[in-house]
Motif scaffolding. Structure first.
Motif, short mmCIF file in Angstrom:
data_model
loop_
_atom_site.label_atom_id
_atom_site.label_comp_id
_atom_site.label_asym_id
_atom_site.label_seq_id
_atom_site.Cartn_x
_atom_site.Cartn_y
_atom_site.Cartn_z
N GLN A 162 82.88 -7.50 192.09
CA GLN A 162 82.07 -8.21 193.09
C GLN A 162 82.12 -9.72 192.85
O GLN A 162 82.03 -10.17 191.71
CB GLN A 162 80.63 -7.70 193.00
CG GLN A 162 79.70 -8.26 194.05
CD GLN A 162 78.30 -7.67 193.95
OE1 GLN A 162 78.10 -6.72 193.20
NE2 GLN A 162 77.37 -8.22 194.67
N PRO A 163 82.28 -10.51 193.91
CA PRO A 163 82.32 -11.98 193.73
C PRO A 163 81.03 -12.50 193.10
O PRO A 163 79.95 -11.92 193.25
CB PRO A 163 82.48 -12.50 195.17
CG PRO A 163 83.05 -11.37 195.94
CD PRO A 163 82.49 -10.12 195.32
N ILE A 164 81.15 -13.59 192.38
CA ILE A 164 79.99 -14.21 191.75
C ILE A 164 79.16 -14.90 192.82
O ILE A 164 79.62 -15.82 193.50
CB ILE A 164 80.43 -15.22 190.67
CG1 ILE A 164 81.14 -14.47 189.53
CG2 ILE A 164 79.25 -16.02 190.14
CD1 ILE A 164 81.69 -15.38 188.46
N ASP A 165 77.94 -14.45 192.95
CA ASP A 165 77.07 -14.95 194.01
C ASP A 165 76.67 -16.41 193.75
O ASP A 165 76.14 -16.74 192.68
CB ASP A 165 75.82 -14.07 194.10
CG ASP A 165 74.92 -14.44 195.27
OD1 ASP A 165 75.46 -14.86 196.31
OD2 ASP A 165 73.70 -14.32 195.12
N GLY A 166 76.93 -17.27 194.72
CA GLY A 166 76.50 -18.66 194.62
C GLY A 166 77.37 -19.55 193.76
O GLY A 166 76.98 -20.68 193.45
N LEU A 167 78.55 -19.06 193.35
CA LEU A 167 79.41 -19.87 192.49
C LEU A 167 79.87 -21.14 193.20
O LEU A 167 79.88 -22.22 192.61
CB LEU A 167 80.63 -19.05 192.04
CG LEU A 167 81.65 -19.78 191.17
CD1 LEU A 167 81.03 -20.23 189.86
CD2 LEU A 167 82.87 -18.89 190.90
N ILE A 168 80.25 -21.00 194.45
CA ILE A 168 80.76 -22.14 195.23
C ILE A 168 79.93 -22.27 196.51
O ILE A 168 79.62 -21.27 197.17
CB ILE A 168 82.24 -21.95 195.58
CG1 ILE A 168 83.09 -21.93 194.29
CG2 ILE A 168 82.74 -23.06 196.51
CD1 ILE A 168 84.55 -21.66 194.53
N VAL A 169 79.57 -23.49 196.84
CA VAL A 169 78.85 -23.76 198.09
C VAL A 169 79.64 -24.79 198.90
O VAL A 169 80.46 -25.54 198.35
CB VAL A 169 77.42 -24.29 197.83
CG1 VAL A 169 76.57 -23.23 197.15
CG2 VAL A 169 77.46 -25.56 197.00
N VAL A 170 79.39 -24.80 200.19
CA VAL A 170 80.06 -25.73 201.09
C VAL A 170 79.05 -26.76 201.58
O VAL A 170 77.98 -26.41 202.09
CB VAL A 170 80.69 -24.99 202.28
CG1 VAL A 170 81.36 -25.98 203.24
CG2 VAL A 170 81.68 -23.94 201.80
N ASP A 171 79.37 -28.04 201.40
CA ASP A 171 78.50 -29.11 201.85
C ASP A 171 78.40 -29.07 203.38
O ASP A 171 79.43 -29.09 204.08
CB ASP A 171 79.05 -30.47 201.41
CG ASP A 171 78.05 -31.59 201.66
OD1 ASP A 171 77.84 -31.93 202.83
OD2 ASP A 171 77.51 -32.11 200.67
N PRO A 172 77.19 -28.98 203.93
CA PRO A 172 77.05 -28.84 205.39
C PRO A 172 77.53 -30.07 206.17
O PRO A 172 77.81 -29.97 207.37
CB PRO A 172 75.55 -28.62 205.58
CG PRO A 172 74.91 -29.20 204.35
CD PRO A 172 75.89 -29.00 203.24
N ILE A 173 77.61 -31.21 205.52
CA ILE A 173 78.02 -32.44 206.21
C ILE A 173 79.52 -32.69 206.05
O ILE A 173 80.25 -32.84 207.03
CB ILE A 173 77.21 -33.65 205.69
CG1 ILE A 173 75.71 -33.42 205.95
CG2 ILE A 173 77.68 -34.94 206.36
CD1 ILE A 173 74.82 -34.50 205.38
N THR A 174 79.98 -32.72 204.79
CA THR A 174 81.40 -33.03 204.54
C THR A 174 82.29 -31.79 204.59
O THR A 174 83.51 -31.91 204.68
CB THR A 174 81.56 -33.69 203.17
OG1 THR A 174 81.17 -32.74 202.14
CG2 THR A 174 80.69 -34.92 203.05
N HIS A 175 81.66 -30.61 204.51
CA HIS A 175 82.39 -29.33 204.47
C HIS A 175 83.26 -29.19 203.23
O HIS A 175 84.15 -28.35 203.19
CB HIS A 175 83.24 -29.16 205.74
CG HIS A 175 82.46 -29.21 207.00
ND1 HIS A 175 81.54 -28.24 207.35
CD2 HIS A 175 82.43 -30.15 207.99
CE1 HIS A 175 80.98 -28.56 208.51
NE2 HIS A 175 81.51 -29.73 208.92
N HIS A 176 83.01 -30.03 202.23
CA HIS A 176 83.73 -29.90 200.96
C HIS A 176 83.12 -28.78 200.13
O HIS A 176 81.89 -28.61 200.12
CB HIS A 176 83.67 -31.22 200.18
CG HIS A 176 84.47 -32.31 200.82
ND1 HIS A 176 84.31 -33.65 200.50
CD2 HIS A 176 85.45 -32.27 201.76
CE1 HIS A 176 85.13 -34.38 201.22
NE2 HIS A 176 85.83 -33.57 201.99
#
Length: 446
Positions: A162-176
Motif C-alpha cells: 500500500q502506498p505511504i499515505d501523505g508522503l507527497i503532496v501537491v502545492d495547490p498554487i504552483t502544482h509542484h
C-alpha cells in the motif's frame, strides 16, 4: 504460650510453602531453558482437518474453479497450522500484528540494487518487519531490483504494498510536488562500514527509545542482516512484544517466527500458485526427496561467488540418496543454480526427477539481459515454495534459500540433511545446525 506456638507453626508452614513454590518455579524455568536451547525443534500437533485436506488433494484438479478453491484451502490451512497447531507460535495475536500502527510512521524495507539472493532478502525483510512491530510503525516493502516484487508475490494478510499515505503532496498554487513526511535511509548490507553496523546493532540491542534516535516519519532500510537476537534482548520493548502474543525472548527467533510471518506477508501470484499445485496435487505413490544444490560460480552463473567447499556437492548428495535402498522408488525434486547438476540428475534418475522448467538465474548475479531474470523469477519462487510444501526428506546446501524454504515445512527438522564441507549432516534441531557451522569455520567452509 498457646498463641506463640500457633504463630510459630504457621510461620514454619508458610516458609515451607514458599520454599516449595520457589523450587517448582525454578524446575519449570530450567526445563524451559533446556527445551529452548538444546532441543529447538518445532513440536507440532497436526489437526484432523489438515490430514483430511492432504488426503483429499491427491488427484490433479483440471477445472479452474476447483483449482482456485484448492489454493484458498491450502493457504488457509498453512496459516491455521502456524497459529493453532504449532506450539512455538500458538497464541500469537494475529489481529494486533496486522492492525494499522501509528499514523504517519513507517518502516520500509528497500531493495533497489544488489541486495543479495532471495535468502538474503528474506532475512532483511523479516528483521525489518519484526522491528516495525516493535516500534509500532507501518511496514512496507519496496523491491524493484531486478524487477518489482509484486509481479510475483502479493500481500496476503498484511498490505505491505500500500502506498505511504501523505508522503507527497501537491502545492495547490504552483502544482509542484513536495515531500510531506520526513525521511531517513539506513543501509546495513554486507558492504556497509563496520562502525555503522556496530552502532545500529547496539541501538537495537539496548536502547529504550529507538524512535527518538530515528525520529523521521519514514525509515527506509536496506539490509540483509538478522537482527532478531538484538531485538529479543532489548528488555525495554518486552511489553510491546507481549501485546503481539510473543511472551518470552526465547520466542523472538527468526527460525520460529519466519514461517508464520511469511504466510502473513506473502501470497504467490496465480501463475506461481498453479505451478505449485501441479506438483502438490499429483498422485503421490512414493516419498519425495528434495535436493537443493547450490554450487556457487559455474558456467550457468559465471559471475556468482566461488564456494570452494562445494566442489563435490552434487555427487555427494546423489550418492547419499542412492546409498539408501529405501529410496529406490522415491521421486527426486531438484532445485539448483547449475544446469550441469540438472543434466546429471536427469541422466541418473530419469522419470523419477521432478523439476520446475525454466532458465536458472540468480537475482543479483545473473545478467538481466532482455529482463531474463524477471521472466524466470517465477521458477525461482516456485522452487522456493515447493521446498516447504512438497518434501518428505530434505537435503539442502548451507544457504539461505534452502534454509528458509525448508523452515516452511510443517516439520522442518524431520528428515533434514545439510551438506557442509564434503559431508552430509543430519540436522534434528537448530542446536545441531549451530554446532555443524561452529565445527566448519562458522559455516564459511560449507
Amino acid at each position: 504460650m498457646i498463641v506463640r506456638n500457633t504463630l510459630c507453626k504457621r510461620t514454619i508452614i508458610a516458609y515451607c510453602i514458599f520454599f516449595f513454590t520457589v523450587l517448582l518455579i525454578w524446575k519449570y524455568h530450567e526445563k524451559s531453558i533446556k527445551i529452548e536451547e538444546e532441543e529447538d525443534t518445532l513440536k507440532v500437533i497436526i489437526s484432523s482437518s489438515l490430514v483430511n485436506t492432504t488426503n483429499s488433494t491427491t488427484t490433479i484438479i483440471e477445472e479452474n474453479e476447483k483449482q482456485t478453491n484448492s489454493i484458498l484451502s491450502i493457504n488457509e490451512n498453512r496459516l491455521d497450522y502456524w497459529l493453532i497447531n504449532n506450539s512455538k507460535t500458538l497464541g500469537i495475536n494475529l489481529t494486533a500484528i496486522i492492525a494499522s500502527k501509528r499514523h504517519g510512521q513507517y518502516l520500509v524495507y528497500v531493495c533497489h540494487e544488489n541486495c543479495g539472493g532471495w535468502g538474503d532478502r528474506l532475512r532483511g525483510i523479516m528483521s525489518t518487519f519484526m522491528l516495525s512491530l516493535m516500534l509500532d510503525r507501518n511496514f512496507r516493502i519496496e523491491i524493484t531490483h531486478p524487477c518489482n516484487l509484486t509481479h510475483f508475490l502479493r500481500p496476503n494478510l498484511y498490505n505491505w504494498a500500500q502506498p505511504i499515505d501523505g508522503l507527497i503532496v501537491v502545492d495547490p498554487i504552483t502544482h509542484h510536488r513536495r515531500f510531506n513526511l520526513t525521511r531517513k535511509m539506513l543501509i546495513t548490507t554486507a558492504n556497509a562500514r563496520k562502525e555503522i553496523l556496530s552502532n545500529v546493532s547496539q541501538i537495537l540491542h539496548n536502547n529504550r527509545s529507538i524512535n527518538s534516535i530515528w525520529s523521521e516519519d519514514v525509515l527506509y532500510w536496506a539490509t540483509n542482516k538478522d537482527y532478531f537476537y538484538q531485538l529479543s534482548n532489548n528488555m525495554f520493548y518486552r511489553k510491546k512484544f507481549k501485546s503481539y502474543g510473543i511472551m518470552t525472548k526465547y520466542n523472538i527467533k527468526l527460525e520460529i517466527l519466519f514461517p508464520l510471518f511469511y504466510e502473513i506477508l506473502f501470497r504467490p501470484v496465480d501463475k506461481i500458485q498453479q505451478h505449485t499445485l501441479q506438483f502438490r496435487l499429483k498422485p503421490k505413490k512414493n516419498p519425495i526427496i528434495c535436493a537443493q544444490i547450490r554450487t556457487g560460480r559455474n558456467p550457468t552463473i559465471p559471475d556468482d561467488k566461488l564456494l570452494p567447499g562445494r566442489r563435490n556437492i552434487s555427487e555427494s548428495v546423489f550418492s547419499f540418496i542412492d546409498s539408501n535402498d529405501s529410496n529406490i522408488n522415491s521421486e527426486i525434486f531438484l532445485t539448483t543454480d547449475n544446469q550441469q547438476v540438472y543434466d546429471e540428475a536427469l541422466q541418473r534418475y530419469g522419470s523419477r526427477l521432478l523439476y520446475v522448467s525454466g532458465e536458472i538465474t540468480h537475482l543479483d548475479r545473473s545478467l538481466n539481459i532482455d529482463q531474463k531474470v524477471c521472466r524466470e523469477q517465477d521458477k525461482l519462487l516456485t522452487d522456493f515454495h515447493l521446498l516447504g510444501e512438497l518434501c518428505d526428506v530434505s537435503i539442502i546446501s548451507n544457504s539461505g534459500f534452502g534454509f528458509w524454504g525448508n523452515l516452511r515445512r510443517f516439520k522442518p527438522f524431520e528428515q533434514l540433511f545439510v551438506f557442509c564441507a564434503g559431508r552430509i549432516y543430519k540436522i534434528e534441531s537448530m542446536w545441531h545446525l549451530y554446532k555443524m557451522r561452529e565445527q566448519n569455520n562458522n559455516g564459511e567452509s560449507c
